[in-house]
Design a protein around this motif. Structure first.
Motif, PDB file in Angstrom:
ATOM      1  N   ASN A  76      94.352  63.684 -36.552  1.00 40.94           N
ATOM      2  CA  ASN A  76      93.225  64.500 -37.030  1.00 40.94           C
ATOM      3  C   ASN A  76      93.549  65.961 -36.737  1.00 40.94           C
ATOM      4  O   ASN A  76      94.601  66.257 -36.172  1.00 40.94           O
ATOM      5  CB  ASN A  76      91.886  64.083 -36.373  1.00 40.94           C
ATOM      6  N   VAL A  77      92.658  66.857 -37.098  1.00 37.91           N
ATOM      7  CA  VAL A  77      92.940  68.278 -36.848  1.00 37.91           C
ATOM      8  C   VAL A  77      92.883  68.590 -35.358  1.00 37.91           C
ATOM      9  O   VAL A  77      93.560  69.494 -34.869  1.00 37.91           O
ATOM     10  CB  VAL A  77      91.973  69.178 -37.671  1.00 37.91           C
ATOM     11  N   THR A  78      92.084  67.832 -34.617  1.00 33.95           N
ATOM     12  CA  THR A  78      91.976  68.075 -33.170  1.00 33.95           C
ATOM     13  C   THR A  78      93.342  67.914 -32.515  1.00 33.95           C
ATOM     14  O   THR A  78      93.761  68.753 -31.706  1.00 33.95           O
ATOM     15  CB  THR A  78      90.956  67.084 -32.558  1.00 33.95           C
ATOM     16  N   GLU A 101      84.172  79.048 -33.347  1.00 38.86           N
ATOM     17  CA  GLU A 101      85.139  77.944 -33.256  1.00 38.86           C
ATOM     18  C   GLU A 101      84.497  76.622 -32.823  1.00 38.86           C
ATOM     19  O   GLU A 101      83.520  76.576 -32.076  1.00 38.86           O
ATOM     20  CB  GLU A 101      86.271  78.316 -32.293  1.00 38.86           C
ATOM     21  N   HIS A 102      85.120  75.576 -33.289  1.00 35.33           N
ATOM     22  CA  HIS A 102      84.753  74.198 -32.957  1.00 35.33           C
ATOM     23  C   HIS A 102      85.272  73.894 -31.541  1.00 35.33           C
ATOM     24  O   HIS A 102      86.219  74.534 -31.073  1.00 35.33           O
ATOM     25  CB  HIS A 102      85.433  73.300 -33.989  1.00 35.33           C
ATOM     26  N   ASN A 103      84.709  72.893 -30.904  1.00 40.32           N
ATOM     27  CA  ASN A 103      85.206  72.502 -29.578  1.00 40.32           C
ATOM     28  C   ASN A 103      86.662  72.017 -29.610  1.00 40.32           C
ATOM     29  O   ASN A 103      87.326  71.991 -28.571  1.00 40.32           O
ATOM     30  CB  ASN A 103      84.309  71.429 -28.963  1.00 40.32           C
ATOM     31  N   SER A 104      87.156  71.634 -30.774  1.00 40.99           N
ATOM     32  CA  SER A 104      88.568  71.251 -30.889  1.00 40.99           C
ATOM     33  C   SER A 104      89.475  72.427 -30.569  1.00 40.99           C
ATOM     34  O   SER A 104      90.643  72.240 -30.254  1.00 40.99           O
ATOM     35  CB  SER A 104      88.889  70.780 -32.310  1.00 40.99           C
ATOM     36  N   VAL A 105      88.944  73.631 -30.692  1.00 40.76           N
ATOM     37  CA  VAL A 105      89.667  74.841 -30.315  1.00 40.76           C
ATOM     38  C   VAL A 105      89.187  75.333 -28.950  1.00 40.76           C
ATOM     39  O   VAL A 105      89.986  75.630 -28.061  1.00 40.76           O
ATOM     40  CB  VAL A 105      89.452  75.946 -31.389  1.00 40.76           C
ATOM     41  N   ILE A 149      91.564  81.183 -35.936  1.00 38.16           N
ATOM     42  CA  ILE A 149      90.403  81.420 -36.794  1.00 38.16           C
ATOM     43  C   ILE A 149      89.966  80.106 -37.447  1.00 38.16           C
ATOM     44  O   ILE A 149      90.789  79.374 -38.001  1.00 38.16           O
ATOM     45  CB  ILE A 149      90.781  82.401 -37.945  1.00 38.16           C
ATOM     46  N   ASN A 150      88.664  79.874 -37.411  1.00 38.31           N
ATOM     47  CA  ASN A 150      88.079  78.776 -38.181  1.00 38.31           C
ATOM     48  C   ASN A 150      87.869  79.291 -39.606  1.00 38.31           C
ATOM     49  O   ASN A 150      87.071  80.206 -39.818  1.00 38.31           O
ATOM     50  CB  ASN A 150      86.738  78.388 -37.528  1.00 38.31           C
ATOM     51  N   HIS A 151      88.569  78.714 -40.568  1.00 35.33           N
ATOM     52  CA  HIS A 151      88.493  79.244 -41.937  1.00 35.33           C
ATOM     53  C   HIS A 151      87.085  79.119 -42.512  1.00 35.33           C
ATOM     54  O   HIS A 151      86.575  80.033 -43.136  1.00 35.33           O
ATOM     55  CB  HIS A 151      89.510  78.499 -42.826  1.00 35.33           C
ATOM     56  N   SER A 153      83.173  77.834 -41.441  1.00 32.38           N
ATOM     57  CA  SER A 153      82.354  77.357 -40.327  1.00 32.38           C
ATOM     58  C   SER A 153      81.641  76.052 -40.658  1.00 32.38           C
ATOM     59  O   SER A 153      80.974  75.941 -41.688  1.00 32.38           O
ATOM     60  CB  SER A 153      81.315  78.418 -39.945  1.00 32.38           C
ATOM     61  N   ASN A 154      81.762  75.101 -39.742  1.00 29.68           N
ATOM     62  CA  ASN A 154      81.058  73.826 -39.899  1.00 29.68           C
ATOM     63  C   ASN A 154      79.593  73.951 -39.484  1.00 29.68           C
ATOM     64  O   ASN A 154      78.853  72.977 -39.527  1.00 29.68           O
ATOM     65  CB  ASN A 154      81.732  72.724 -39.070  1.00 29.68           C
ATOM     66  N   VAL A 155      79.176  75.166 -39.101  1.00 33.31           N
ATOM     67  CA  VAL A 155      77.773  75.379 -38.731  1.00 33.31           C
ATOM     68  C   VAL A 155      77.041  76.209 -39.786  1.00 33.31           C
ATOM     69  O   VAL A 155      75.927  75.866 -40.187  1.00 33.31           O
ATOM     70  CB  VAL A 155      77.671  76.046 -37.331  1.00 33.31           C
ATOM     71  N   HIS A 202      90.263  63.663 -43.491  1.00 35.21           N
ATOM     72  CA  HIS A 202      89.129  62.821 -43.892  1.00 35.21           C
ATOM     73  C   HIS A 202      87.912  63.593 -44.409  1.00 35.21           C
ATOM     74  O   HIS A 202      86.882  62.994 -44.676  1.00 35.21           O
ATOM     75  CB  HIS A 202      88.697  61.942 -42.710  1.00 35.21           C
ATOM     76  N   LYS A 203      88.047  64.904 -44.537  1.00 33.47           N
ATOM     77  CA  LYS A 203      86.898  65.679 -45.063  1.00 33.47           C
ATOM     78  C   LYS A 203      87.209  66.044 -46.519  1.00 33.47           C
ATOM     79  O   LYS A 203      87.200  65.155 -47.366  1.00 33.47           O
ATOM     80  CB  LYS A 203      86.641  66.901 -44.179  1.00 33.47           C
ATOM     81  N   GLY A 204      87.486  67.307 -46.788  1.00 31.48           N
ATOM     82  CA  GLY A 204      87.700  67.736 -48.180  1.00 31.48           C
ATOM     83  C   GLY A 204      88.960  67.206 -48.834  1.00 31.48           C
ATOM     84  O   GLY A 204      89.121  67.339 -50.044  1.00 31.48           O
TER      85      GLY A 204
HETATM   86  C1  LIG Z   1      85.856  73.489 -37.987  1.00 29.45           C
HETATM   87  C2  LIG Z   1      86.241  72.156 -37.432  1.00 29.45           C
HETATM   88  N1  LIG Z   1      87.285  72.055 -36.599  1.00 29.45           N
HETATM   89  C3  LIG Z   1      87.661  70.885 -36.073  1.00 29.45           C
HETATM   90  C4  LIG Z   1      87.009  69.714 -36.401  1.00 29.45           C
HETATM   91  C5  LIG Z   1      87.481  68.408 -35.811  1.00 29.45           C
HETATM   92  O1  LIG Z   1      87.902  67.555 -36.819  1.00 29.45           O
HETATM   93  P1  LIG Z   1      88.549  66.123 -36.473  1.00 29.45           P
HETATM   94  O2  LIG Z   1      87.455  65.364 -35.780  1.00 29.45           O
HETATM   95  O3  LIG Z   1      88.927  65.558 -37.774  1.00 29.45           O
HETATM   96  O4  LIG Z   1      89.691  66.382 -35.563  1.00 29.45           O
HETATM   97  C6  LIG Z   1      85.926  69.760 -37.284  1.00 29.45           C
HETATM   98  C7  LIG Z   1      85.188  68.542 -37.656  1.00 29.45           C
HETATM   99  O5  LIG Z   1      84.190  68.181 -37.251  1.00 29.45           O
HETATM  100  C8  LIG Z   1      85.524  71.019 -37.796  1.00 29.45           C
HETATM  101  O6  LIG Z   1      84.484  71.115 -38.620  1.00 29.45           O
END
Ligand SMILES: Cc1ncc(COP(=O)(O)O)c(C=O)c1O
Length: 384
Positions: A76-78, A101-105, A149-151, A153-155, A202-204
Protein backbone atom coordinates in the motif's frame (compact mmCIF):
# COMPACT_ATOMS: atom_id res chain seq x y z
CA UNK A 1 -37.94 9.15 2.89
CA UNK A 2 -37.43 5.41 2.24
CA UNK A 3 -34.01 3.79 2.70
CA UNK A 4 -32.26 3.50 -0.65
CA UNK A 5 -30.33 0.52 -1.98
CA UNK A 6 -26.78 0.91 -0.64
CA UNK A 7 -25.08 4.10 -1.80
CA UNK A 8 -21.31 3.99 -1.43
CA UNK A 9 -19.74 7.40 -0.85
CA UNK A 10 -16.46 6.32 0.75
CA UNK A 11 -14.24 6.14 -2.32
CA UNK A 12 -11.49 8.11 -0.56
CA UNK A 13 -11.10 5.07 1.73
CA UNK A 14 -11.15 2.57 -1.12
CA UNK A 15 -12.93 2.67 -4.46
CA UNK A 16 -16.06 0.57 -4.84
CA UNK A 17 -17.27 -1.11 -6.96
CA UNK A 18 -14.21 -2.24 -8.87
CA UNK A 19 -14.59 -2.33 -12.67
CA UNK A 20 -15.77 -5.78 -13.86
CA UNK A 21 -12.47 -6.38 -15.68
CA UNK A 22 -10.57 -6.03 -12.39
CA UNK A 23 -12.76 -8.66 -10.77
CA UNK A 24 -12.44 -10.91 -13.82
CA UNK A 25 -8.64 -10.52 -13.94
CA UNK A 26 -8.29 -11.52 -10.30
CA UNK A 27 -10.62 -14.52 -10.70
CA UNK A 28 -8.83 -15.64 -13.85
CA UNK A 29 -5.41 -15.41 -12.21
CA UNK A 30 -6.40 -17.31 -9.10
CA UNK A 31 -8.05 -20.03 -11.19
CA UNK A 32 -5.51 -20.40 -13.95
CA UNK A 33 -1.93 -20.04 -12.68
CA UNK A 34 0.11 -20.62 -9.58
CA UNK A 35 1.10 -17.16 -8.46
CA UNK A 36 4.74 -17.37 -7.43
CA UNK A 37 6.78 -15.32 -9.93
CA UNK A 38 10.54 -15.38 -10.46
CA UNK A 39 11.09 -18.40 -8.22
CA UNK A 40 10.88 -21.33 -10.63
CA UNK A 41 11.29 -21.79 -14.37
CA UNK A 42 8.04 -23.70 -15.00
CA UNK A 43 5.33 -22.17 -17.09
CA UNK A 44 3.10 -21.08 -14.22
CA UNK A 45 5.91 -19.19 -12.54
CA UNK A 46 6.88 -17.60 -15.85
CA UNK A 47 3.25 -16.60 -16.41
CA UNK A 48 3.20 -14.98 -12.96
CA UNK A 49 6.43 -13.11 -13.78
CA UNK A 50 4.81 -11.83 -16.96
CA UNK A 51 1.80 -10.56 -14.98
CA UNK A 52 4.09 -8.55 -12.70
CA UNK A 53 6.24 -7.30 -15.55
CA UNK A 54 3.22 -6.12 -17.55
CA UNK A 55 1.86 -4.33 -14.47
CA UNK A 56 5.24 -2.66 -13.91
CA UNK A 57 5.36 -1.44 -17.49
CA UNK A 58 1.81 -0.10 -17.30
CA UNK A 59 2.53 1.67 -14.01
CA UNK A 60 5.73 3.28 -15.33
CA UNK A 61 3.91 4.49 -18.42
CA UNK A 62 0.98 5.76 -16.34
CA UNK A 63 3.24 7.97 -14.19
CA UNK A 64 5.51 9.17 -17.00
CA UNK A 65 8.54 7.15 -15.90
CA UNK A 66 10.69 5.91 -18.82
CA UNK A 67 12.24 2.96 -16.94
CA UNK A 68 9.89 0.35 -15.44
CA UNK A 69 12.65 -1.11 -13.24
CA UNK A 70 12.23 2.04 -11.13
CA UNK A 71 8.68 0.99 -10.22
CA UNK A 72 8.53 -0.91 -6.92
CA UNK A 73 5.38 -2.69 -5.75
CA UNK A 74 4.47 -2.61 -2.07
CA UNK A 75 1.37 -3.59 -0.13
CA UNK A 76 0.00 0.00 0.00
CA UNK A 77 1.14 3.62 -0.02
CA UNK A 78 1.88 3.46 3.71
CA UNK A 79 4.59 0.88 3.12
CA UNK A 80 5.94 2.86 0.15
CA UNK A 81 6.15 6.06 2.24
CA UNK A 82 7.87 4.19 5.05
CA UNK A 83 10.53 2.87 2.64
CA UNK A 84 11.17 6.43 1.48
CA UNK A 85 11.18 8.12 4.89
CA UNK A 86 13.27 5.51 6.70
CA UNK A 87 15.62 5.14 3.73
CA UNK A 88 16.24 8.77 2.90
CA UNK A 89 16.45 10.52 6.27
CA UNK A 90 19.58 10.72 8.44
CA UNK A 91 20.32 12.46 11.75
CA UNK A 92 20.37 16.24 11.36
CA UNK A 93 18.16 16.27 8.26
CA UNK A 94 15.28 18.72 8.09
CA UNK A 95 11.99 17.72 6.46
CA UNK A 96 9.62 20.30 5.07
CA UNK A 97 6.02 19.12 5.04
CA UNK A 98 2.48 20.43 5.36
CA UNK A 99 -0.28 20.46 7.92
CA UNK A 100 -2.39 18.30 5.57
CA UNK A 101 -0.46 15.04 5.82
CA UNK A 102 -1.93 11.64 6.57
CA UNK A 103 -0.65 9.62 9.53
CA UNK A 104 1.14 7.41 6.99
CA UNK A 105 3.53 10.35 6.72
CA UNK A 106 3.20 12.02 10.13
CA UNK A 107 3.70 8.92 12.27
CA UNK A 108 6.99 7.83 10.64
CA UNK A 109 8.15 11.46 10.69
CA UNK A 110 7.33 11.91 14.37
CA UNK A 111 9.10 8.61 15.11
CA UNK A 112 12.20 9.68 13.18
CA UNK A 113 12.11 13.05 14.93
CA UNK A 114 12.31 11.26 18.29
CA UNK A 115 14.69 8.44 17.45
CA UNK A 116 16.89 9.68 14.60
CA UNK A 117 17.20 13.38 15.33
CA UNK A 118 15.53 14.74 12.21
CA UNK A 119 13.62 18.03 12.45
CA UNK A 120 10.31 19.04 10.89
CA UNK A 121 9.19 22.33 9.42
CA UNK A 122 5.50 22.59 8.65
CA UNK A 123 4.24 24.85 5.85
CA UNK A 124 1.22 27.00 6.72
CA UNK A 125 -2.13 26.08 5.17
CA UNK A 126 -5.16 28.18 4.27
CA UNK A 127 -8.55 27.58 5.91
CA UNK A 128 -9.44 25.23 3.04
CA UNK A 129 -6.23 23.22 3.36
CA UNK A 130 -4.18 24.74 0.54
CA UNK A 131 -0.46 25.51 0.72
CA UNK A 132 1.26 28.35 -1.11
CA UNK A 133 4.29 27.05 -3.09
CA UNK A 134 5.94 30.45 -2.62
CA UNK A 135 6.27 29.65 1.09
CA UNK A 136 8.66 26.79 0.26
CA UNK A 137 11.85 28.71 -0.63
CA UNK A 138 11.50 30.75 2.60
CA UNK A 139 11.65 27.54 4.65
CA UNK A 140 14.50 25.77 2.86
CA UNK A 141 17.95 25.68 4.40
CA UNK A 142 21.14 23.67 3.96
CA UNK A 143 19.71 20.86 6.13
CA UNK A 144 16.48 20.41 4.16
CA UNK A 145 16.82 16.92 2.74
CA UNK A 146 13.20 16.28 1.83
CA UNK A 147 9.94 18.02 0.99
CA UNK A 148 6.94 15.77 1.40
CA UNK A 149 3.55 16.78 0.06
CA UNK A 150 0.11 15.22 0.06
CA UNK A 151 -1.03 15.82 -3.53
CA UNK A 152 -4.76 15.68 -2.76
CA UNK A 153 -6.08 16.03 0.76
CA UNK A 154 -8.17 13.13 2.01
CA UNK A 155 -9.86 15.61 4.36
CA UNK A 156 -10.67 18.70 2.28
CA UNK A 157 -10.09 17.65 -1.33
CA UNK A 158 -7.59 20.51 -1.78
CA UNK A 159 -5.00 19.91 -4.46
CA UNK A 160 -1.31 20.84 -4.23
CA UNK A 161 0.32 22.44 -7.28
CA UNK A 162 3.12 19.91 -7.81
CA UNK A 163 4.65 21.62 -10.82
CA UNK A 164 5.04 24.87 -8.83
CA UNK A 165 6.39 22.96 -5.82
CA UNK A 166 8.90 21.03 -7.96
CA UNK A 167 10.28 24.30 -9.32
CA UNK A 168 10.83 25.63 -5.80
CA UNK A 169 12.42 22.57 -4.19
CA UNK A 170 16.01 23.89 -4.36
CA UNK A 171 18.46 21.16 -3.37
CA UNK A 172 15.87 19.10 -1.49
CA UNK A 173 14.26 15.88 -2.69
CA UNK A 174 10.54 15.95 -3.46
CA UNK A 175 8.39 13.07 -2.20
CA UNK A 176 4.70 12.98 -3.14
CA UNK A 177 1.92 11.06 -1.42
CA UNK A 178 -0.40 10.46 -4.37
CA UNK A 179 -2.82 8.19 -2.48
CA UNK A 180 -5.89 10.26 -3.38
CA UNK A 181 -4.90 11.76 -6.72
CA UNK A 182 -3.44 8.84 -8.71
CA UNK A 183 -5.86 7.76 -11.41
CA UNK A 184 -7.78 11.05 -11.42
CA UNK A 185 -5.31 13.93 -11.76
CA UNK A 186 -2.30 14.09 -14.10
CA UNK A 187 0.87 12.92 -12.37
CA UNK A 188 3.94 13.00 -14.56
CA UNK A 189 6.88 12.14 -12.38
CA UNK A 190 9.63 13.67 -14.51
CA UNK A 191 7.68 16.76 -15.57
CA UNK A 192 6.90 17.64 -11.93
CA UNK A 193 10.49 16.91 -10.81
CA UNK A 194 9.30 14.30 -8.31
CA UNK A 195 12.07 12.19 -6.80
CA UNK A 196 9.90 9.67 -4.94
CA UNK A 197 6.28 9.13 -5.95
CA UNK A 198 4.20 6.93 -3.64
CA UNK A 199 0.81 5.57 -4.70
CA UNK A 200 -1.79 3.17 -3.45
CA UNK A 201 -3.54 0.71 -5.74
CA UNK A 202 -6.99 0.39 -4.21
CA UNK A 203 -8.38 3.93 -4.51
CA UNK A 204 -8.37 5.84 -7.82
CA UNK A 205 -6.39 3.13 -9.62
CA UNK A 206 -9.25 0.64 -9.06
CA UNK A 207 -6.98 -2.19 -7.94
CA UNK A 208 -7.64 -4.43 -4.93
CA UNK A 209 -6.49 -3.67 -1.39
CA UNK A 210 -2.97 -4.87 -0.64
CA UNK A 211 -1.47 -3.06 -3.63
CA UNK A 212 0.57 0.10 -4.03
CA UNK A 213 4.13 1.15 -4.66
CA UNK A 214 6.60 3.86 -5.43
CA UNK A 215 8.63 5.20 -8.34
CA UNK A 216 12.20 6.35 -7.85
CA UNK A 217 13.95 9.06 -9.81
CA UNK A 218 17.02 7.63 -11.66
CA UNK A 219 20.17 7.84 -9.60
CA UNK A 220 18.37 8.04 -6.25
CA UNK A 221 19.53 5.24 -3.95
CA UNK A 222 18.19 4.32 -0.53
CA UNK A 223 18.36 1.16 1.56
CA UNK A 224 15.38 -1.20 1.56
CA UNK A 225 13.09 -1.51 4.58
CA UNK A 226 12.96 -5.30 4.39
CA UNK A 227 15.36 -7.89 3.03
CA UNK A 228 14.98 -11.51 2.01
CA UNK A 229 14.29 -13.76 -0.93
CA UNK A 230 13.83 -12.01 -4.26
CA UNK A 231 14.09 -15.00 -6.60
CA UNK A 232 17.19 -13.33 -8.09
CA UNK A 233 20.92 -13.66 -7.22
CA UNK A 234 20.07 -16.58 -4.93
CA UNK A 235 23.76 -17.46 -4.51
CA UNK A 236 24.25 -14.25 -2.47
CA UNK A 237 23.52 -13.98 1.22
CA UNK A 238 23.43 -10.22 0.84
CA UNK A 239 20.47 -8.28 -0.51
CA UNK A 240 20.84 -7.76 -4.28
CA UNK A 241 21.27 -4.16 -5.45
CA UNK A 242 19.28 -4.91 -8.60
CA UNK A 243 16.22 -2.70 -9.21
CA UNK A 244 13.42 -3.34 -8.36
CA UNK A 245 14.32 -6.65 -6.65
CA UNK A 246 16.25 -4.79 -3.96
CA UNK A 247 12.93 -3.52 -2.50
CA UNK A 248 10.66 -6.47 -3.27
CA UNK A 249 11.66 -9.24 -0.88
CA UNK A 250 9.19 -12.05 -0.27
CA UNK A 251 6.63 -13.58 -2.63
CA UNK A 252 4.74 -10.66 -4.14
CA UNK A 253 0.99 -10.12 -4.31
CA UNK A 254 0.70 -11.39 -7.89
CA UNK A 255 -3.08 -11.59 -7.66
CA UNK A 256 -3.39 -8.01 -6.45
CA UNK A 257 -0.81 -6.64 -8.86
CA UNK A 258 -2.64 -8.37 -11.74
CA UNK A 259 -5.85 -6.72 -10.51
CA UNK A 260 -4.08 -3.36 -10.32
CA UNK A 261 -2.93 -3.76 -13.93
CA UNK A 262 -6.55 -4.37 -14.95
CA UNK A 263 -7.49 -1.17 -13.06
CA UNK A 264 -4.86 0.79 -14.98
CA UNK A 265 -6.16 -0.70 -18.25
CA UNK A 266 -9.67 0.37 -17.25
CA UNK A 267 -8.48 3.95 -16.70
CA UNK A 268 -6.64 3.94 -20.01
CA UNK A 269 -9.72 2.71 -21.86
CA UNK A 270 -12.14 5.03 -20.08
CA UNK A 271 -9.84 8.04 -20.12
CA UNK A 272 -8.43 9.60 -16.95
CA UNK A 273 -9.93 12.94 -17.92
CA UNK A 274 -13.38 11.36 -18.36
CA UNK A 275 -13.07 9.98 -14.83
CA UNK A 276 -11.92 13.34 -13.47
CA UNK A 277 -14.77 15.22 -15.17
CA UNK A 278 -17.40 12.80 -13.84
CA UNK A 279 -16.04 13.10 -10.30
CA UNK A 280 -15.85 16.88 -10.66
CA UNK A 281 -19.48 17.02 -11.75
CA UNK A 282 -20.71 14.89 -8.84
CA UNK A 283 -18.60 16.89 -6.40
CA UNK A 284 -19.99 20.17 -7.69
CA UNK A 285 -23.56 18.86 -7.27
CA UNK A 286 -22.74 17.79 -3.74
CA UNK A 287 -21.09 21.09 -2.81
CA UNK A 288 -23.83 23.25 -4.34
CA UNK A 289 -26.56 21.19 -2.70
CA UNK A 290 -24.81 21.17 0.68
CA UNK A 291 -24.49 24.97 0.59
CA UNK A 292 -28.32 25.20 0.47
CA UNK A 293 -28.86 23.10 3.61
CA UNK A 294 -29.14 25.24 6.76
CA UNK A 295 -26.66 24.29 9.48
CA UNK A 296 -24.22 22.46 7.18
CA UNK A 297 -20.65 23.74 6.84
CA UNK A 298 -18.29 22.51 4.11
CA UNK A 299 -14.59 22.40 5.10
CA UNK A 300 -12.59 22.68 1.91
CA UNK A 301 -12.34 24.47 -1.41
CA UNK A 302 -15.65 25.65 -2.91
CA UNK A 303 -17.36 24.29 -6.04
CA UNK A 304 -15.55 25.60 -9.08
CA UNK A 305 -12.07 25.46 -7.51
CA UNK A 306 -9.67 22.83 -8.82
CA UNK A 307 -10.21 20.18 -6.17
CA UNK A 308 -10.73 16.47 -5.68
CA UNK A 309 -13.88 14.47 -4.94
CA UNK A 310 -13.62 14.69 -1.15
CA UNK A 311 -16.28 16.72 0.67
CA UNK A 312 -16.05 17.13 4.44
CA UNK A 313 -19.04 18.51 6.29
CA UNK A 314 -20.15 19.33 9.79
CA UNK A 315 -23.72 19.94 10.92
CA UNK A 316 -24.48 22.29 13.79
CA UNK A 317 -25.87 20.38 16.76
CA UNK A 318 -25.00 16.88 15.45
CA UNK A 319 -21.85 14.85 15.99
CA UNK A 320 -20.22 13.57 12.82
CA UNK A 321 -20.43 9.99 14.15
CA UNK A 322 -24.18 10.47 14.55
CA UNK A 323 -24.50 11.77 11.02
CA UNK A 324 -22.62 8.82 9.52
CA UNK A 325 -24.63 6.38 11.63
CA UNK A 326 -27.97 7.87 10.60
CA UNK A 327 -27.00 8.04 6.94
CA UNK A 328 -26.04 4.37 6.99
CA UNK A 329 -28.82 2.90 9.13
CA UNK A 330 -31.76 5.06 8.09
CA UNK A 331 -30.88 5.94 4.51
CA UNK A 332 -28.43 3.28 3.27
CA UNK A 333 -25.63 5.79 2.56
CA UNK A 334 -22.06 4.77 3.43
CA UNK A 335 -19.73 7.63 4.38
CA UNK A 336 -16.90 8.11 6.87
CA UNK A 337 -16.92 10.26 9.98
CA UNK A 338 -14.08 11.27 12.29
CA UNK A 339 -10.48 12.27 11.72
CA UNK A 340 -9.70 10.18 8.61
CA UNK A 341 -6.23 9.19 9.92
CA UNK A 342 -5.21 12.81 9.43
CA UNK A 343 -5.47 14.69 12.75
CA UNK A 344 -2.96 17.27 11.48
CA UNK A 345 -5.23 18.12 8.56
CA UNK A 346 -8.27 18.46 10.83
CA UNK A 347 -6.24 20.74 13.11
CA UNK A 348 -5.26 22.83 10.10
CA UNK A 349 -8.84 23.41 8.98
CA UNK A 350 -10.32 23.74 12.48
CA UNK A 351 -12.28 20.49 12.72
CA UNK A 352 -10.12 18.80 15.38
CA UNK A 353 -11.02 16.90 17.56
CA UNK A 354 -14.61 16.28 16.44
CA UNK A 355 -13.61 15.64 12.81
CA UNK A 356 -16.06 15.78 9.94
CA UNK A 357 -18.41 13.69 7.85
CA UNK A 358 -16.58 12.83 4.64
CA UNK A 359 -18.52 12.09 1.47
CA UNK A 360 -16.28 10.94 -1.36
CA UNK A 361 -17.99 10.23 -4.68
CA UNK A 362 -16.31 8.02 -7.26
CA UNK A 363 -16.61 7.32 -10.96
CA UNK A 364 -19.46 4.81 -10.48
CA UNK A 365 -21.73 7.09 -8.42
CA UNK A 366 -24.72 8.76 -10.08
CA UNK A 367 -26.41 12.17 -9.91
CA UNK A 368 -29.47 10.48 -8.40
CA UNK A 369 -27.33 9.13 -5.56
CA UNK A 370 -25.94 12.59 -4.82
CA UNK A 371 -29.47 14.08 -4.82
CA UNK A 372 -30.57 11.31 -2.46
CA UNK A 373 -27.81 11.96 0.06
CA UNK A 374 -28.51 15.71 -0.05
CA UNK A 375 -32.19 15.07 0.66
CA UNK A 376 -31.20 12.74 3.51
CA UNK A 377 -28.90 15.38 5.04
CA UNK A 378 -31.65 17.97 4.77
CA UNK A 379 -34.11 15.67 6.52
CA UNK A 380 -31.59 14.84 9.28
CA UNK A 381 -31.03 18.59 9.74
CA UNK A 382 -34.78 19.27 10.05
CA UNK A 383 -35.29 16.40 12.47
CA UNK A 384 -32.60 17.57 14.89
C1 LIG B 1 -3.46 11.01 1.64
C2 LIG B 1 -3.36 9.59 2.08
N1 LIG B 1 -2.16 9.07 2.37
C3 LIG B 1 -2.02 7.80 2.77
C4 LIG B 1 -3.10 6.96 2.86
C5 LIG B 1 -2.90 5.52 3.29
O1 LIG B 1 -3.28 4.66 2.27
P1 LIG B 1 -3.08 3.07 2.42
O2 LIG B 1 -3.95 2.68 3.58
O3 LIG B 1 -3.53 2.52 1.13
O4 LIG B 1 -1.65 2.85 2.71
C6 LIG B 1 -4.37 7.44 2.54
C7 LIG B 1 -5.57 6.59 2.63
O5 LIG B 1 -6.34 6.56 3.46
C8 LIG B 1 -4.50 8.80 2.16
O6 LIG B 1 -5.69 9.31 1.87
Amino acid sequence: MPKSPPIYLDNAATSFPKPPEVVEAICRLVKEISLSPGRSAHRFSLAASRVIFAARELTADFFGCPDSSRVVFTSNVTEALNVGLFGLLAPGDQVLTTGMEHNSVMRPLRYLEKTRGISLAILPTSATGAIDPDDIPKRLNSKTRLIIINHLSNVTGSLADLAAIGKRKGGALLMVDAAQSAGVFPLEMEAAEIDFLAFTGHKGLFGPTGTGGFLLRPGLKLPPLKMGGTGSNSEQEEQPQLMPDCYESGTPNTLGIGGLAAGLEFIRRTGRETIRLKEEHLTRLLLEGASQIPGLTVHGPPAGAERGAVVSLTMAGRSTADLAFLLDRQYGVMARAGLHCAPAAHRSVGTFPQGALRLSPGFFNTEAEIQFVLAALEQIGIGK
